[in-house]
Every structure is written in structure tokens, then in C-alpha cells.
Design an enzyme around this catalytic site. Structure first.
Site, PDB file in Angstrom:
ATOM      1  N   ASP A  17      -6.695  30.685 -39.469  1.00 28.90           N
ATOM      2  CA  ASP A  17      -7.115  30.628 -38.048  1.00 28.90           C
ATOM      3  C   ASP A  17      -7.261  32.005 -37.413  1.00 28.90           C
ATOM      4  OD1 ASP A  17      -4.294  30.975 -37.871  1.00 28.90           O
ATOM      5  OD2 ASP A  17      -4.072  29.583 -36.190  1.00 28.90           O
ATOM      6  N   SER A 105       7.211  24.143 -30.756  1.00 26.17           N
ATOM      7  CA  SER A 105       7.051  25.137 -29.675  1.00 26.17           C
ATOM      8  C   SER A 105       5.717  24.947 -28.965  1.00 26.17           C
ATOM      9  CB  SER A 105       7.213  26.564 -30.200  1.00 26.17           C
ATOM     10  OG  SER A 105       6.257  26.859 -31.185  1.00 26.17           O
ATOM     11  N   ASP A 145      -2.296  25.760 -33.685  1.00 30.80           N
ATOM     12  CA  ASP A 145      -1.253  24.808 -33.293  1.00 30.80           C
ATOM     13  C   ASP A 145      -1.513  24.272 -31.889  1.00 30.80           C
ATOM     14  OD1 ASP A 145      -0.230  25.685 -35.665  1.00 30.80           O
ATOM     15  OD2 ASP A 145       1.421  26.828 -34.785  1.00 30.80           O
ATOM     16  N   TYR A 194       4.718  36.911 -41.230  1.00 27.13           N
ATOM     17  CA  TYR A 194       3.461  36.428 -40.641  1.00 27.13           C
ATOM     18  C   TYR A 194       2.638  37.616 -40.125  1.00 27.13           C
ATOM     19  CZ  TYR A 194       0.358  33.501 -37.793  1.00 27.13           C
ATOM     20  OH  TYR A 194      -0.740  32.872 -37.247  1.00 27.13           O
TER      21      TYR A 194
HETATM   22  C1  GLA Z   1       1.555  29.159 -37.674  1.00 24.31           C
HETATM   23  C2  GLA Z   1       0.675  29.773 -36.587  1.00 24.31           C
HETATM   24  C3  GLA Z   1      -0.756  29.255 -36.695  1.00 24.31           C
HETATM   25  C4  GLA Z   1      -1.296  29.405 -38.121  1.00 24.31           C
HETATM   26  C5  GLA Z   1      -0.299  28.865 -39.145  1.00 24.31           C
HETATM   27  C6  GLA Z   1      -0.728  29.146 -40.564  1.00 24.31           C
HETATM   28  O1  GLA Z   1       1.701  27.780 -37.482  1.00 24.31           O
HETATM   29  O2  GLA Z   1       1.181  29.469 -35.305  1.00 24.31           O
HETATM   30  O3  GLA Z   1      -1.587  29.934 -35.762  1.00 24.31           O
HETATM   31  O4  GLA Z   1      -1.655  30.727 -38.383  1.00 24.31           O
HETATM   32  O5  GLA Z   1       1.002  29.409 -38.959  1.00 24.31           O
HETATM   33  O6  GLA Z   1      -1.894  28.461 -40.843  1.00 24.31           O
END
Ligand code: GLA
Length: 334
Positions: A17, A105, A145, A194
Site C-alpha cells: 500500500d 487501532s 487499514d 516496518y
Molecule cells: C500495516 C499497515 C498497513 C499495511 C500493512 C502491510 O497493517 O498499517 O498500511 O502497510 O501493515 O500490508
């Protein structure tokens, strides 16, 4: 005032994303409710049915990250993002497991924003809550999300193009079930890793341009081996989302399952966000009779595995249904 927002599970397309790629999540039949009433100009006060402490957030909150208790940071993030003109007193409750990778969240942010009177499209709501999440957690998350939880459609997964920001509902066949199983591992390293993965994708894009338009020949030109592997995951994962949607529309669930296995493998090796427990769980579920496929879902480093199955094939985890997105349940004042 009562507002509700569902959680989400992602069927295909992880770590795509934030480079404007494709994802295929669905909003699920577990979520978060905020009930309360407007109250003067003194800020926001919320209690949680599940978590200790009270969120006490001034209307002019400046750094949501330092708010206590930790769950109140998401409330503070929303206040900073949407700048409500009035105070609010209320209660939060949820049927989502908190911190399990089902976007508890995002559901909290969306339900709070709607309860505080946010008006706008699902996309505007999602983008405001994405800013809230980033401000609250410091994690440079993408929009998946919040947009999945905002734009859910009953009985459908959502094909989201994260560059064009378009949402295309894709009907889930009646004879399929989606099951989510928790690995039992919290996502401890998720935040720093991340951000690090996101930087690798940016390094790849600096060399070969936007990943959604790149092919494997371009990926092969990336000089650093680790950056090359990260980019290879993103490029192949975008392809898998397209292929998964085609297979769903054709009712070819066996093909869907094979694509899930390939996605897990790519997240494990090229993107390196799996854990031994997630690998074990995905393998265990995939090899159960009646299961088409399973993969880790969300950011990884713990959290959940999602499986696509024939009805009643699995008796672990949570069976989830695709539902409509976040909404105001009643805006009765008082
Ligand atoms: C988390 C992030 C999303 C996405 C996922 C991996 O959930 O909040 O934006 O990047 O990881 O796909």
C-alpha cells in the site's frame, strides 16, 4: 451519539500500500463502538470497556504520541487530525482482539472520528485516520487499514489501488469462508522494522522508479541485494493481487489458495516479515482438509494468519464475514 467501525483482514497484498500498489482487504464482523455525547469545550474524555485508564485529550493536543494510557494516543491522533470544535464524553467498547493485527487501532480511530462529528467521504475519513495513526504511533503506515474499515461492503473484499485511491468491491463466493488465526505473538518488532522496510522500498524506487509500474527485469538491476529482494516482493505481490481477484471472480478457489501460499513465501523470504510461528501456523492450516490456502496477513512479525476455506473446515481462530464500513449508528444528541 453512537458510531461503529469494523476491523479488517487482508486477503492478499501486504506491504504494497505505501508504494501505491494493490491490496485486497475486507472489513470484518468485529469492530469498535463509541457511545457518548457532546460536552462543552473541555476536550475529549473516553473510557474503554476493555482497557484500563481514561483518554483525556485537550482539543488542541499537539503531540498524540506522548498521551497516556497508550490506547488514548489513537484518540489524541484523531483529535489532532480532525480538530473537532467541541468536547465529547463517552465510552469505547470492542469485539476485536486488541493488537492482534486486525486493525483494532484503525477501528478505534474511525469510530472516534465519526462520534466526534467528522463529515466526509469514506476516503476522506480514511486519510484523516491514517494521519491519526501515524501521529499516534510514529509508524509511517499506508492507507489500507483505515480505508478497508471505512469503505467495507457486505459480502465483498475490496480491491484498492493505493495510488489512484479507488475501491472496487469484489464479491466473495458463497461457498467460501475466511478464517483468521492468531499466532500468539505480539507484533513487537513491527514498528521499527516496518519503517525500515518502507525505506528499502523507497531506495528501490530511487533506482528504478515507482514499484507499481516496475517489472522483474527492472528489479534485477537494483544493486543492493536486500533492496532488490524487498522490491521483488512488492512487484510480485501486486501481480498476485490482480491474479487473486481474477481467480475469485472465476470461482477458482484452488488458484486463490496457491496465490496465498506464494504470497506467504514471498513475505517470508524476500520481504522477511514472517516468524517461525507464523510459518508453522500457515503450514498447519494450509495442510488441513478443506483449506484452499493460508498466509500471514498485515504487517507480519507476529499477528495473524488468514485462511480461505470450505465451510466448517477449520475449528481454530475466528471465522469472519465481510461487512459494511464504519458508520454513525445514531446521532441522537444527549
Ligand atoms: C500495516 C499497515 C498497513 C499495511 C500493512 C502491510 O497493517 O498499517 O498500511 O502497510 O501493515 O500490508
Amino acid at each position: 451519539m453512537e458510531a461503529f467501525a469494523p476491523g479488517r483482514v487482508n486477503l492478499m497484498g501486504d506491504h504494497t500500500d505505501y508504494t501505491g500498489g494493490l491490496v485486497l482487504p475486507m472489513a470484518i464482523d468485529r469492530g469498535t463502538t463509541v457511545i457518548g455525547a457532546r460536552a462543552g469545550n473541555d476536550g475529549i474524555r473516553l473510557r474503554s470497556a476493555e482497557l484500563p485508564g481514561e483518554a483525556v485529550v485537550p482539543l488542541d493536543v499537539s503531540d498524540p504520541k506522548v498521551t497516556e494510557p497508550p490506547w488514548a494516543r489513537y484518540v489524541a491522533g484523531v483529535v489532532a487530525a480532525i480538530k473537532p470544535s467541541h468536547g465529547f464524553v463517552g465510552q469505547v467498547s470492542t469485539t476485536l482482539p486488541v493488537g492482534a493485527g486486525l486493525s483494532s487501532s484503525a477501528a478505534l480511530e474511525l469510530a472516534v472520528a465519526l462520534a466526534l462529528g467528522f463529515e466526509g467521504s469514506a476516503l476522506e475519513l480514511a486519510q484523516a485516520c491514517q494521519r491519526a495513526e501515524q501521529a499516534a504511533s510514529g509508524v509511517p503506515c499506508g492507507v489500507m487499514d483505515q480505508l478497508a474499515c471505512a469503505a467495507g461492503v457486505e459480502g465483498h473484499a475490496l480491491l484498492i489501488d493505493c495510488a489512484a485511491l479507488t475501491v472496487t468491491p469484489v464479491r466473495l463466493p458463497d461457498e467460501v469462508e475466511v478464517v483468521v488465526a492468531h499466532s500468539g505473538e505480539g507484533r513487537r518488532l513491527a514498528d521499527s522494522a516496518y519503517a525500515e522496510r518502507r525505506r528499502s522500498c523507497e531506495a528501490a524506487e530511487a533506482e528504478i522508479g515507482p514499484l507499481p509500474r516496475a517489472d522483474l527485469a527492472a528489479v534485477a538491476r537494483i544493486t543492493n541485494a536486500e533492496v532488490r529482494a524487498r522490491a521483488r516482493h512488492v512487484v510480485t505481490e501486486n501481480e498476485r493481487v490482480g491474479a487473486f481477484v481474477e481467480a475469485l471472480r472465476a470461482g477458482d478457489l484452488v488458484r486463490c489458495g496457491a496465490l496465498m501460499a506464494a504470497s506467504h513465501e514471498s513475505l517470508r523470504t524476500d520481504f522477511d516479515v514472517s516468524t517461525a510461528r507464523l510459518d508453522e501456523l500457515a503450514a498447519e492450516l494450509s495442510s488441513t482438509a478443506g483449506v484452499f490456502g493460508a498466509r500471514l496477513t498485515g504487517a507480519g512479525f507476529g499477528g495473524c494468519v488468514v485462511a480461505l476455506t470450505r465451510p466448517q473446515a477449520l475449528h481454530v481462530g475466528w471465522r469472519v464475514r465481510a461487512v459494511n464500513g464504519a458508520r454513525v449508528v445514531t446521532d441522537r444528541k444527549g
